[in-house]
Design an enzyme around this catalytic site. Structure first.
Site, PDB file in Angstrom:
ATOM      1  N   HIS A   9       6.031  41.483  -5.841  1.00 42.44           N
ATOM      2  CA  HIS A   9       6.469  41.099  -4.493  1.00 42.44           C
ATOM      3  C   HIS A   9       6.095  39.649  -4.171  1.00 42.44           C
ATOM      4  O   HIS A   9       5.283  39.027  -4.872  1.00 42.44           O
ATOM      5  CB  HIS A   9       5.843  42.033  -3.448  1.00 42.44           C
ATOM      6  N   GLU A  83       0.703  50.234  -5.369  1.00 44.21           N
ATOM      7  CA  GLU A  83      -0.461  49.530  -5.896  1.00 44.21           C
ATOM      8  C   GLU A  83      -1.644  50.479  -6.085  1.00 44.21           C
ATOM      9  O   GLU A  83      -1.672  51.590  -5.522  1.00 44.21           O
ATOM     10  CB  GLU A  83      -0.825  48.374  -4.951  1.00 44.21           C
TER      11      GLU A  83
END
Length: 204
Positions: A9, A83
């Site tokens: 990202h 994550e």
């Protein structure tokens, strides 16, 4: 042969505030949105995917949505590629987190869950599960899948992809919107390039 285009990202609010991020759900910054827009144009021009798989956390979700809009493809959100779960560290300023939850003597063991974190064994199992499912479903097809995720997960997936032991201190760099290209066909696995960021050269 399956092509897996792995994308981290863009810059998030936690990055500029120097916070532990992990499962803390921070937005992209204005720069992060610009980075994602540049990555999207690069991907559209050179590596058009069939579809996108993304972590549902906001920073990855927004990055994936920007790429999807440019490439006019579907995004599937997958919790398995979120994550690392950093438990009580999530969202804390790094100085505070290091003070409250110092590393155990001798370092973190693969089974450690101190500060309510996901152990490395659990984390590796999550990466292996995702990769195994992907390989079973697509490795004998000619598809290019874009995966938008996070630095630590990309590292763990990289180790799984190369079948490296869990306790090896080997990592792969992933900068803001860093792009990796991996290929899979049965048991054959290739890394074509890693952490490509030339799409950012005009905004860095």
């Amino acid at each position: 042969m399956l092509e897996l285009l792995v994308v981290r990202h863009g810059q998030s609010v936690a990055d500029i505030e120097n916070r532990f991020e992990g499962r803390a759900d921070f937005e992209l910054t204005a720069l992060g949105i610009e980075q994602a827009t540049c990555a999207a144009q690069f991907i559209k021009n050179y590596y058009q995917p069939h579809f996108i798989i993304s972590s549902p956390l906001k920073r990855a979700r927004k990055t994936a949505e920007i790429i999807a809009a440019a490439c006019e493809v579907e995004v599937v959100f997958e919790e398995e590629i979120m994550e690392w779960n950093n438990g009580l560290l999530a969202g804390l300023p790094r100085e505070e987190g290091n003070r409250k939850f110092p590393m155990p003597p001798g370092g973190r063991r693969p089974y450690d869950t101190f500060a309510d974190t996901e152990s490395y064994i659990q984390f590796r199992a999550r990466a292996e599960t995702f990769l195994s499912k992907l390989a079973d479903q697509y490795s004998e097809t000619d598809k290019r899948i874009c995966m938008v995720s996070h630095g630590e997960f990309i590292n763990m997936l990289f180790r799984s992809f190369l079948r490296l032991p869990i306790n090896m201190d080997i990592s792969i760099a992933s900068g803001d919107t860093g792009i990796h290209l991996w290929k899979m066909a049965g048991d054959q696995r290739e890394i074509i390039f890693a952490n490509y960021q030339e799409h950012l050269r005009d905004i860095l």
